[in-house]
Design a protein around this motif. Sequence first.
Motif, short mmCIF file in Angstrom:
data_model
loop_
_atom_site.label_atom_id
_atom_site.label_comp_id
_atom_site.label_asym_id
_atom_site.label_seq_id
_atom_site.Cartn_x
_atom_site.Cartn_y
_atom_site.Cartn_z
N GLY A 80 56.26 46.47 31.10
CA GLY A 80 54.88 46.28 30.71
C GLY A 80 54.41 44.93 31.20
O GLY A 80 55.17 43.97 31.23
N THR A 82 52.38 41.58 30.86
CA THR A 82 51.84 40.76 29.79
C THR A 82 50.59 40.05 30.29
O THR A 82 50.45 39.77 31.47
N GLY A 84 47.51 41.07 30.64
CA GLY A 84 46.54 41.78 31.47
C GLY A 84 46.44 43.24 31.08
O GLY A 84 47.11 43.71 30.18
N GLN A 85 45.61 43.96 31.81
CA GLN A 85 45.38 45.37 31.54
C GLN A 85 46.02 46.26 32.59
O GLN A 85 45.59 47.38 32.81
N ALA A 86 47.05 45.78 33.28
CA ALA A 86 47.63 46.51 34.40
C ALA A 86 48.48 47.69 33.98
O ALA A 86 48.76 48.56 34.78
N GLY A 87 48.91 47.76 32.73
CA GLY A 87 49.67 48.91 32.26
C GLY A 87 51.17 48.73 32.37
O GLY A 87 51.70 47.66 32.13
N ASP A 108 53.20 53.19 38.74
CA ASP A 108 52.44 52.99 37.51
C ASP A 108 52.43 54.29 36.69
O ASP A 108 53.08 55.27 37.05
N GLU A 109 51.68 54.28 35.60
CA GLU A 109 51.64 55.44 34.69
C GLU A 109 51.09 56.70 35.34
O GLU A 109 51.36 57.80 34.89
#
Length: 160
Positions: A80, A82, A84-87, A108-109
């Motif tokens: 994950g 930290t 930020g919104q990167a996922g 990524d997801e």
Amino acid sequence: MTDEISTSAEYAETAALPRAVATHADPAECGRLESQPLPPAATRKPVEEKSPAEWAYERLILYIQNFEAQLDSTQEIAMGFTGGQAGVLTIEGVGFFDPDLVTFYGRDEDGLKTQLIQHVTQLNVILRAVPKEEPSEPPRRIGFQIMRQWAGGESGDASA
């Protein structure tokens, strides 16, 4: 205070050795990695001769391998991001670029190819257990693959 006498060389060597400490709510889990001696591959080159990127890379490998050892066969490791919104990134590879960059390769997801490049002074990662993408396939254990290469003398050095 101790009555042990050290030569100046022994004192310098001890001062250069890394320290690791951990505390955990479950004593059986405490310091699993931190209480173990470094593997021979991590001690071939003296710490003071390693760049910040190389030293961070080696320690990340140890943490990744330790984390993966705690996963069951339905889980793989992901990271994950930290701050930020990167996922989340399913880790497929880890590398470093001297003197100060560490990189993570993966997906990524949404399954899109992803690479994170981070300066060692900004290094913050969260290791996560995620369900395997293909339940019928064996789990990928990137930390153990890297350790096999590392133990065999392969450093991933692009100049070699």
